[in-house]
Design an enzyme around this catalytic site. Structure first.
Site, mmCIF file in Angstrom:
data_model
loop_
_atom_site.group_PDB
_atom_site.id
_atom_site.type_symbol
_atom_site.label_atom_id
_atom_site.label_comp_id
_atom_site.label_asym_id
_atom_site.label_seq_id
_atom_site.Cartn_x
_atom_site.Cartn_y
_atom_site.Cartn_z
ATOM 1 N N ASP A 24 32.662 41.894 -6.112
ATOM 2 C CA ASP A 24 33.419 41.075 -7.185
ATOM 3 C C ASP A 24 33.226 41.513 -8.581
ATOM 4 O O ASP A 24 34.265 41.348 -9.422
ATOM 5 C CB ASP A 24 33.072 39.608 -6.716
ATOM 6 C CG ASP A 24 33.899 39.087 -5.671
ATOM 7 O OD1 ASP A 24 34.485 39.828 -4.855
ATOM 8 O OD2 ASP A 24 33.407 37.842 -5.165
ATOM 9 N N ARG A 36 40.748 36.891 1.294
ATOM 10 C CA ARG A 36 40.506 35.696 2.428
ATOM 11 C C ARG A 36 40.994 34.452 2.295
ATOM 12 O O ARG A 36 41.430 33.858 3.445
ATOM 13 C CB ARG A 36 38.813 35.720 2.175
ATOM 14 C CG ARG A 36 38.273 34.982 3.478
ATOM 15 C CD ARG A 36 36.735 35.080 3.616
ATOM 16 N NE ARG A 36 36.487 36.432 3.744
ATOM 17 C CZ ARG A 36 35.709 36.996 2.466
ATOM 18 N NH1 ARG A 36 35.800 36.551 1.432
ATOM 19 N NH2 ARG A 36 35.464 38.603 2.782
ATOM 20 N N PHE A 67 30.597 37.771 -4.789
ATOM 21 C CA PHE A 67 29.570 38.359 -4.250
ATOM 22 C C PHE A 67 30.163 39.742 -3.591
ATOM 23 O O PHE A 67 31.140 40.153 -4.119
ATOM 24 C CB PHE A 67 29.028 37.820 -2.854
ATOM 25 C CG PHE A 67 30.100 37.700 -1.765
ATOM 26 C CD1 PHE A 67 30.283 38.279 -0.903
ATOM 27 C CD2 PHE A 67 30.893 36.274 -2.019
ATOM 28 C CE1 PHE A 67 31.411 38.090 0.067
ATOM 29 C CE2 PHE A 67 32.020 36.260 -1.123
ATOM 30 C CZ PHE A 67 32.173 36.882 0.057
ATOM 31 N N GLY A 68 29.177 40.793 -3.221
ATOM 32 C CA GLY A 68 29.645 42.064 -2.820
ATOM 33 C C GLY A 68 30.400 42.724 -4.253
ATOM 34 O O GLY A 68 29.643 42.771 -5.076
ATOM 35 N N LYS A 118 30.988 34.280 2.941
ATOM 36 C CA LYS A 118 32.403 34.465 3.668
ATOM 37 C C LYS A 118 32.745 32.937 4.250
ATOM 38 O O LYS A 118 33.767 32.169 4.194
ATOM 39 C CB LYS A 118 32.403 35.583 4.466
ATOM 40 C CG LYS A 118 32.556 36.714 3.920
ATOM 41 C CD LYS A 118 32.540 37.912 5.274
ATOM 42 C CE LYS A 118 32.759 39.195 4.636
ATOM 43 N NZ LYS A 118 32.732 40.152 5.734
ATOM 44 N N THR A 120 30.872 34.747 11.976
ATOM 45 C CA THR A 120 30.096 35.728 10.847
ATOM 46 C C THR A 120 28.843 35.065 10.522
ATOM 47 O O THR A 120 28.471 33.795 10.555
ATOM 48 C CB THR A 120 31.209 35.829 9.793
ATOM 49 O OG1 THR A 120 30.331 36.705 8.494
ATOM 50 C CG2 THR A 120 31.322 34.475 8.918
ATOM 51 N N GLY A 121 27.766 36.083 10.264
ATOM 52 C CA GLY A 121 26.673 35.869 9.741
ATOM 53 C C GLY A 121 26.313 35.969 8.222
ATOM 54 O O GLY A 121 25.520 35.589 7.516
ATOM 55 N N ASP A 173 37.061 40.450 9.534
ATOM 56 C CA ASP A 173 36.415 41.648 8.926
ATOM 57 C C ASP A 173 37.239 42.005 7.805
ATOM 58 O O ASP A 173 38.255 42.061 7.664
ATOM 59 C CB ASP A 173 36.398 43.023 9.852
ATOM 60 C CG ASP A 173 35.379 43.948 9.711
ATOM 61 O OD1 ASP A 173 34.421 43.503 9.391
ATOM 62 O OD2 ASP A 173 35.900 45.201 9.654
#
Length: 212
Positions: free
Chosen positions: A160, A186, A157-158, A15, A10-11, A72
């Site tokens: 959240d 996760r 993040f995102g 994560k 993952t970039g 993902d």
């Protein structure tokens, strides 16, 4: 002491940080994709989290001839029939992706929707591939919650700050990082991975990190 490792396909460094902190208890190091010079960019064109995770793990593993872990994940909102789903990172547009814009669009789409209809879940599908492209571990885990009417908290993040864990009466943005690491989608997937890694270590299948 030998250190075993995997490539984390993952970039997204956020994560990678979350997963690394959980996997570290096994003694296995997750090498970030950004630190692998010949890694490829795998297009996430699947229609499900499972399709994208498998593709990223298998394609990267075959290319690098390494053990590759990929995942993902995203947010699925009940009222929006599961959207943004696999498009979570690019919900407000593929160009110039932005958490701020994604959150603004989500609030816009849920404007006026009552609390009882704002249910949602974070989903994480995780896949581990060996260097020959064989899937040796796969799981999908969830964290249920609901979408707030305004952002709360600065952690994570995102989405959240908008995702409230009902049992805690707090958003992921408000919860301490160690709590999120215990209950998130996760975190649950990575804990299952840890069990699989212990077995692979016992069978001496994982590569050893060589000092440069």
């Amino acid at each position: 002491m030998e250190r075993h490792y995997l490539i984390f396909g993952t970039g997204n460094r956020n994560k990678a940080i979350e997963a690394t902190e959980i996997v570290s208890s096994t003694g296995v190091l997750l090498r970030a994709l950004a630190d692998v010079p010949n890694a490829i960019d795998v297009e996430e064109d699947g229609t499900t989290f499972a399709e994208n995770a498998r593709k990223k793990a298998i394609c990267q593993a075959l290319h690098l001839k390494e053990w590759v872990l990929a995942e993902d994940s995203g947010l699925c909102v009940d009222y929006l029939d599961g959207a943004p789903g696999v498009y979570s990172a690019r919900f407000a547009g593929a160009e110039n992706r932005s958490d701020v814009r994604n959150n603004e669009l989500l609030l816009e789409k849920l404007q006026g929707v009552p609390t009882e209809k704002r249910g949602a879940q974070y989903v994480c599908h995780m896949v581990l591939s060996d260097p020959d492209g064989n899937v040796v571990f796969e799981t999908e885990e969830y964290c249920r919650g609901r979408i707030l009417t305004e952002q709360r908290g600065v952690n994570g993040f995102g989405y959240d700050p908008l995702f409230e864990v009902v049992e805690f009466h707090r958003s992921f943005g408000e919860l301490a990082p160690e709590i999120k690491r215990a209950i998130s989608h996760r975190a649950r997937a990575t804990r299952r991975l840890a069990y699989a890694l212990h077995k692979l270590l016992a069978e001496n299948k994982l590569p050893v990190l060589r000092e440069e």
